[in-house]
Motif scaffolding. Structure first.
Motif, PDB file in Angstrom:
ATOM      1  N   PRO A 141     -13.145   9.780 -61.952  1.00 19.42           N
ATOM      2  CA  PRO A 141     -12.031   9.481 -60.937  1.00 19.42           C
ATOM      3  C   PRO A 141     -12.470  10.158 -59.750  1.00 19.42           C
ATOM      4  CG  PRO A 141     -11.286   9.451 -63.144  1.00 19.42           C
ATOM      5  CD  PRO A 141     -12.536  10.092 -63.204  1.00 19.42           C
ATOM      6  N   ALA A 142     -12.379   9.533 -58.639  1.00 19.26           N
ATOM      7  CA  ALA A 142     -12.294  10.331 -57.377  1.00 19.26           C
ATOM      8  C   ALA A 142     -10.875  10.228 -56.425  1.00 19.26           C
ATOM      9  CB  ALA A 142     -13.594  10.063 -56.577  1.00 19.26           C
ATOM     10  N   TYR A 143     -10.676  11.056 -55.615  1.00 20.06           N
ATOM     11  CA  TYR A 143      -9.686  10.972 -55.005  1.00 20.06           C
ATOM     12  C   TYR A 143      -9.831  11.321 -53.437  1.00 20.06           C
ATOM     13  CZ  TYR A 143      -6.847  10.906 -59.179  1.00 20.06           C
ATOM     14  OH  TYR A 143      -6.477  10.650 -60.534  1.00 20.06           O
ATOM     15  N   THR A 144      -9.781  10.399 -52.426  1.00 19.02           N
ATOM     16  CA  THR A 144      -9.502  10.887 -51.033  1.00 19.02           C
ATOM     17  C   THR A 144      -8.179  10.598 -50.579  1.00 19.02           C
ATOM     18  OG1 THR A 144     -10.324   8.544 -50.691  1.00 19.02           O
ATOM     19  CG2 THR A 144     -12.058  10.260 -50.805  1.00 19.02           C
ATOM     20  N   ASP A 145      -7.429  10.110 -51.459  1.00 17.36           N
ATOM     21  CA  ASP A 145      -5.909  10.105 -50.731  1.00 17.36           C
ATOM     22  C   ASP A 145      -5.201  11.169 -51.506  1.00 17.36           C
ATOM     23  OD1 ASP A 145      -3.022   9.686 -50.782  1.00 17.36           O
ATOM     24  OD2 ASP A 145      -3.458   7.408 -50.659  1.00 17.36           O
ATOM     25  N   PHE A 332       7.054  22.834 -44.794  1.00 20.38           N
ATOM     26  CA  PHE A 332       6.404  22.320 -46.044  1.00 20.38           C
ATOM     27  C   PHE A 332       5.079  21.624 -45.488  1.00 20.38           C
ATOM     28  CE2 PHE A 332       5.759  18.508 -48.724  1.00 20.38           C
ATOM     29  CZ  PHE A 332       5.238  19.256 -50.018  1.00 20.38           C
ATOM     30  N   SER A 333       3.990  22.013 -46.312  1.00 16.70           N
ATOM     31  CA  SER A 333       2.557  21.230 -45.869  1.00 16.70           C
ATOM     32  C   SER A 333       1.978  21.071 -47.154  1.00 16.70           C
ATOM     33  CB  SER A 333       1.812  22.338 -45.058  1.00 16.70           C
ATOM     34  OG  SER A 333       2.280  22.420 -43.820  1.00 16.70           O
ATOM     35  N   ILE A 334       1.183  19.704 -46.908  1.00 15.42           N
ATOM     36  CA  ILE A 334       0.333  19.327 -48.090  1.00 15.42           C
ATOM     37  C   ILE A 334      -1.070  19.327 -47.243  1.00 15.42           C
ATOM     38  CG2 ILE A 334      -0.639  17.286 -49.370  1.00 15.42           C
ATOM     39  CD1 ILE A 334       2.397  16.401 -49.431  1.00 15.42           C
ATOM     40  N   ALA A 335      -1.789  20.268 -47.801  1.00 12.34           N
ATOM     41  CA  ALA A 335      -3.114  20.342 -47.423  1.00 12.34           C
ATOM     42  C   ALA A 335      -4.485  20.236 -48.165  1.00 12.34           C
ATOM     43  CB  ALA A 335      -3.394  21.828 -46.830  1.00 12.34           C
ATOM     44  N   ASP A 336      -5.437  19.520 -47.411  1.00 13.82           N
ATOM     45  CA  ASP A 336      -6.526  19.151 -48.238  1.00 13.82           C
ATOM     46  C   ASP A 336      -7.275  20.345 -48.644  1.00 13.82           C
ATOM     47  OD1 ASP A 336      -8.768  17.919 -49.253  1.00 13.82           O
ATOM     48  OD2 ASP A 336      -9.451  17.104 -47.468  1.00 13.82           O
ATOM     49  N   GLY A 337      -7.550  20.707 -49.808  1.00 15.69           N
ATOM     50  CA  GLY A 337      -8.320  21.657 -50.297  1.00 15.69           C
ATOM     51  C   GLY A 337      -9.806  21.422 -50.169  1.00 15.69           C
ATOM     52  N   GLY A 338      -9.888  20.112 -50.298  1.00 15.78           N
ATOM     53  CA  GLY A 338     -11.412  19.761 -50.053  1.00 15.78           C
ATOM     54  C   GLY A 338     -12.318  19.923 -51.365  1.00 15.78           C
ATOM     55  N   ASN A 374     -11.965  14.769 -53.141  1.00 20.90           N
ATOM     56  CA  ASN A 374     -13.227  14.394 -53.115  1.00 20.90           C
ATOM     57  C   ASN A 374     -13.754  13.970 -51.697  1.00 20.90           C
ATOM     58  OD1 ASN A 374     -12.360  13.298 -56.228  1.00 20.90           O
ATOM     59  ND2 ASN A 374     -14.013  14.726 -56.151  1.00 20.90           N
ATOM     60  N   ARG A 375     -12.914  14.589 -50.721  1.00 22.36           N
ATOM     61  CA  ARG A 375     -13.257  13.871 -49.406  1.00 22.36           C
ATOM     62  C   ARG A 375     -14.295  14.539 -48.518  1.00 22.36           C
ATOM     63  NH1 ARG A 375      -8.674  11.509 -47.160  1.00 22.36           N
ATOM     64  NH2 ARG A 375      -9.338  12.250 -45.098  1.00 22.36           N
ATOM     65  N   GLY A 376     -14.695  16.052 -49.201  1.00 24.09           N
ATOM     66  CA  GLY A 376     -15.743  16.680 -48.681  1.00 24.09           C
ATOM     67  C   GLY A 376     -15.890  17.945 -48.516  1.00 24.09           C
ATOM     68  N   LEU A 377     -16.450  18.515 -47.865  1.00 22.39           N
ATOM     69  CA  LEU A 377     -16.704  20.012 -47.715  1.00 22.39           C
ATOM     70  C   LEU A 377     -16.513  20.693 -46.157  1.00 22.39           C
ATOM     71  CD1 LEU A 377     -17.770  22.815 -49.290  1.00 22.39           C
ATOM     72  CD2 LEU A 377     -19.784  22.191 -48.697  1.00 22.39           C
TER      73      LEU A 377
END
Length: 783
Positions: A141-145, A332-338, A374-377
């Protein structure tokens, strides 16, 4: 503060430093296209290498057979993650978080280098061999959302990675343990609940920041070879072209002495302030050693769309008084850990470097959820410094809207004084920037949606301020040489987009009474001096060290002039003997350097060209760093030099088109060192600020996680016809403590919401960036 410790830090007259239009040493080579970057090097008999790149956003190779690929004519070598040579590789480039194996059979974003490296006679054969691999993938399973990835029932992407990214976030507090795909980082100060009770008004709002790229002008790659060369001593020497910044990380990676690691190329293609080593830049020495031939490995343009900033969702609850003073902040923040290995510059770094440190308000709660995806590095290159600053810019704007006040006045009210949050004094640099900015922009604020231009479009304006940072933790080893009547400044290179070398040469000329062209910049990879460390740091901190070195050299030159006057060196001459030295019997303290000559202080008419007064070779060394910058003592808890930015837009209600009418910048770098560098840096940060707010975004297939627009056609960046002229005014308060009181600008003017706030001021509604016409029309209720 000011440059009170360094030699001539309070210099009042400048002949060279601050002079406009002095050319870069290597500017012609780059402008003419003759500069050679890592990917430009080719050699007879050279092999090519390519990685297997995952077609999936999250997958593991469960079976691999390379026999068909190895049988293809022209294939020289195939390595897999199970080879002992590969297992032994450990990157020594800057990175964050737990280390994964350098290469393994797991890919956690589409396009990631995975499991296999093919070496062949040409790139087409590499491609054929990669297609011939017999592979079985376990598709995970992959998540980009991010919202789906943070759900409690979501598949856990990295169960073995338990610690949150750390870049000073947390403030010493114990953060909750990671749950599923979410790490937590909390910073709390003061009494937030009490602060809200003191407030006359409470507002809540949400902002969104899309991920965006800063593509490489020259995609990353390297060429490496090994050879016996007596010049470099016994044993093989490693030659590599295309590594990032300097060869030290490659030398450490392969256990090579630095003196036997050769990188002679002067040019590095990379992103803005890029510190990250790509695998293509690290692998070629191993491949060359295995095959006994030079090996080239480069990324394609498609493979260079790394993040410079990752996705973030931000929500702010804000309390303030009727006067506009902020009393409480709940962030409050939701940040992409990548993907694993991403830099924490884009996450926890905000919690100690954000805008709140510059506010008088002490009641602050920051809660950040860092979500694996799983959006990228994102390599160590994502610097919109500080990164979440513009949520504070929006706070100032919304207070001004609520109270019908000028946002500049609200900013001035809430900015603390130079020394602390308890300091009620104004910051002189800030006041100077604001006064100049009002004049530059003919600043006349208005309520949202209240001003139309003569052509019927809605007008909006916005304002923003920032600190001028300087990374004073960097140290430098400066050396200056006087040889054959010329002053030389040796430096190792490579050139990576920060024109600090030229600025250092200007400082040398200033201190020695020379012209800029009188100082020879000698690029030599063996030299220690490399003025890296960021735009402001590479220019101002390294220049402070160079200034000290230049004064040491000056002292030695005057001593030599006095000695040679009293005891002339033996020489042969034809005709009449030379005139006696005018410095005979004088001490070095009675002499000075001026206009390329040694002079007598008491009678400047008594002079002799430096080349005639000193015939011996003279060398000076100085190692160190300037005094610690205020910016580094709490990241905004103390303030000296500041900058301000302004934006005006026109919004067409019928088409949704946004036009930036004006960009304005008034900046106080303390002291302008090299105007060309400063102007270019400001143009650059405003350019990619415009791009991320109006055009740039990544698009993913929600089912597969595959990125759909990693090319220069579908990924939109501003073009020459889109970019407005940035109107600039520079101040020089000399309030910094680097060279001559400079601090620099660095990337602090880069922003994510200056244009977005101006759009809100035009139409009275938030538009999430990128503010494309369809989004503007939806905000207006017309789509």
């Amino acid at each position: 503060m000011a440059d009170l410790i360094g030699a001539n830090g309070q210099r009042e007259s400048f002949r060279v430093v601050g002079k406009a239009n002095l050319p870069g040493k290597l500017s012609y080579a780059m402008a003419a296209g003759i500069a050679k970057f890592g990917i430009d090097y080719t050699f007879p008999g050279m092999l090519h290498a390519k990685f297997l790149r995952s077609p999936y956003a999250n997958a593991r190779i469960t079976r691999l057979d390379t026999s068909r690929a190895r049988a293809i004519p022209g294939v020289a070598d195939i390595l897999t993650w199970e080879d002992e040579d590969v297992k032994a590789l450990v990157s020594h480039g800057e990175s964050f978080g737990p280390r994964r194996p350098w290469l393994d059979n797991l890919a956690d974003f589409e396009g990631q280098e995975t499991a296999v490296i093919v070496v062949a006679e040409d790139e087409d054969i590499c491609d054929a061999a990669l297609r011939a691999l017999d592979i079985e993938w376990e598709i995970l399973p992959a998540y980009t959302d991010l919202h789906k990835s943070r759900e409690e029932e979501a598949y856990v992407l990295r169960p073995d990675v338990l610690d949150p990214p750390s870049f000073g976030g947390g403030g010493g507090a114990v953060n909750p343990p990671k749950r599923g795909n979410v790490s937590y980082s909390d910073v709390v100060s003061g009494d937030v609940d009490a602060g809200f009770r003191e407030a006359d008004h409470i507002v809540e709002y949400s902002l969104y920041m899309p991920p965006f790229a800063s593509h490489m002008p020259n995609p990353s790659g390297s060429v490496a070879w090994w050879e016996d060369d007596a010049y470099f001593g016994e044993g093989k020497s490693l030659h590599i072209e295309g590594a990032v910044r300097e060869r030290r990380a490659i030398a450490q990676m392969y256990g090579m002495p630095l003196d036997k690691t050769v990188q002679e190329g002067l040019f590095m293609g990379g992103k803005y302030c890029d510190w990250g080593l790509r695998k293509s830049q690290e692998i070629t020495p191993l491949l060359a050693r295995r095959t006994g031939r030079p090996v080239r490995c480069v990324n394609t343009r498609e493979e260079t769309f790394d993040f410079i900033m990752k996705e973030r969702f931000m929500h702010l609850k804000l309390g303030f008084t009727n006067e506009g003073m902020i009393t409480a902040i709940d962030d409050f923040s939701i940040a992409d850990g990548g993907s694993q290995g991403s830099s924490s510059f884009g996450t926890t770094g905000d919690q100690t470097m954000g805008c709140y440190n510059s506010f008088k308000c002490k009641n602050i709660r920051q809660h950040m959820e860092i979500v694996d995806s799983n959006r990228g590095l994102m390599y160590v290159s994502g610097q919109h410094c500080p990164f979440n600053w513009d949520i504070g810019t929006a706070a100032i704007y919304l207070i001004s809207e609520k109270l019908d006040r000028d946002p500049i006045d609200i900013a001035r009210l809430n900015l603390h004084g130079p020394d602390s949050k308890d300091d009620d004094r104004n910051v002189p640099s800030f006041d100077a920037c604001l006064d100049a900015g009002r004049r530059l922009m003919n600043w006349k604020p208005h309520r949202a949606g209240q001003l139309r231009l003569p052509d019927g479009r809605l007008h909006g304006a916005s304002f923003r301020y920032q600190m001028c940072p300087r990374h004073s933790f960097s140290g430098y080893d400066s050396k200056l040489e006087y040889k054959n009547g010329r002053v030389h400044m040796p430096t190792q290179g490579p050139v990576f987009g920060v024109f600090a070398v030229e600025c250092n040469a200007m400082v040398v000329a200033e201190e020695l009474g020379l012209e800029y062209d009188d100082v020879d910049i000698d690029f030599n990879y063996r030299e220690k001096f490399t003025p890296v460390g960021g735009g402001s740091d590479g220019t101002t901190a390294s220049a402070w060290v160079t200034k000290e070195c230049a004064n040491l050299l000056k002292r030695k030159l005057l001593e030599a002039a006095a000695e040679e006057a009293d005891a002339p060196p033996p020489m042969f001459f034809f005709g009449a003997p030379p005139e006696p030295s005018p410095f005979k019997g004088l001490s070095p303290d009675e002499l000075d350097l001026e206009d390329g000559a040694v002079i007598v202080k008491a009678d400047p008419s008594k002079r002799q060209p430096l080349s005639a007064a000193v015939t011996r070779d003279v060398t000076a060394h100085f190692s160190g760093r300037p005094p610690t910058a205020l910016w580094a003592q709490g990241m905004g808890l103390k303030l000296d030099t500041m900058n301000t930015a302004y934006c005006e837009v026109a919004v067409d209600e019928e088409t949704g088109e946004v036009e930036i009418l004006r960009f304005g910048v008034v900046a106080d770098p303390g002291k302008v060192m090299r105007p060309t560098s400063l102007e270019s840096q400001i143009d650059q940060v405003m350019y990619f600020s415009q791009g991320c707010q109006l055009l740039e975004d990544y698009v993913y297939d929600p089912k597969t996680g595959v990125r759909l627009n990693n090319n220069m056609i579908d990924y939109k960046k501003p073009g020459l016809l889109d970019v407005p002229v940035v109107e600039r005014e520079f101040l020089e308060t000399r309030a910094g403590n680097a060279a001559y009181g400079a601090n620099g600008i660095s990337h602090s003017l880069a922003n994510t919401h200056l244009v977005i706030i101006a759009i809100h001021n035009a139409i009275g509604a938030w538009v999430d960036p990128p503010a494309t016409p369809d989004k503007v029309l939806r905000a207006l209720g017309k789509a």
